[in-house]
Design a protein around this motif. Structure first.
Motif: not given
Length: 171
Positions: A4-8, A104-109, A127-132
């Motif tokens: 979800d967005t808050p945990s990200f 971003l909403t959860d649906a947006d993710l 977003l995962r690619a950004m973290a990598e």
């Protein structure tokens, strides 16, 4: 998958704080040093991470094209020069990105976004690619700091030597 967005957002703030440790360990003369001619300097890498986060990843997940300005010291009319300027640029881009990511909403993710190469993928994957990407450059920054003799706090609290010693006492 990012849940979800808050945990990200919490994860991303922590990840960036680990990268910033290198910037905090540098002396002014380190900022535009590169390990070999033509390689990215510390300043280039921090400006690159800041610009990509804000002007590529944050734009793409909002359905907009990349507006990445590059990583040169001339960025923003020289405002991203010097340790203070680079830190201000990094912090500003990060804050603006977090604000955009926070919408971003959860649906947006789960919804697709399009990267600069034209590939469509789930937003959470981008977003995962950004973290990598950040982790890749963080490794460079830590190695470069080591080459400059600048000690940087260990990533997760223990050095390799401390981990080995703790592991031996518990086995």
């Amino acid at each position: 998958m990012l849940q979800d967005t808050p945990s990200f957002l919490a994860y991303w703030r922590n990840a960036r704080s680990r990268t910033v440790r290198v910037l905090e360990a540098l002396a002014p003369e380190d900022l535009e040093w590169a390990p070999v001619p033509g390689a990215f300097t510390f300043g280039d890498l921090f400006r690159h991470l800041a610009g990509l986060e804000r002007f590529m990843y944050a734009e793409n997940v909002r359905g907009r094209p990349s507006a990445y300005p590059g990583h040169g010291v001339e960025l923003s009319g020289g405002l991203a020069a010097g340790l203070d300027g680079v830190r201000a640029y990094l912090d500003r881009c990060h804050a603006e990105s977090l604000a955009l990511f926070g919408t971003l909403t959860d649906a947006d993710l789960l919804a697709p976004c399009v990267n600069p190469a034209g590939a469509s993928m789930a937003t959470w994957k981008w977003l995962r690619a950004m973290a990598e990407h950040e982790a890749h450059h963080r490794g460079q920054l830590y190695l470069m700091a080591s080459l400059r003799g600048r000690p940087v706090a260990s990533l997760f609290g223990l050095t390799e030597e401390q981990l080995a010693a703790a592991s031996k006492t518990k086995s």
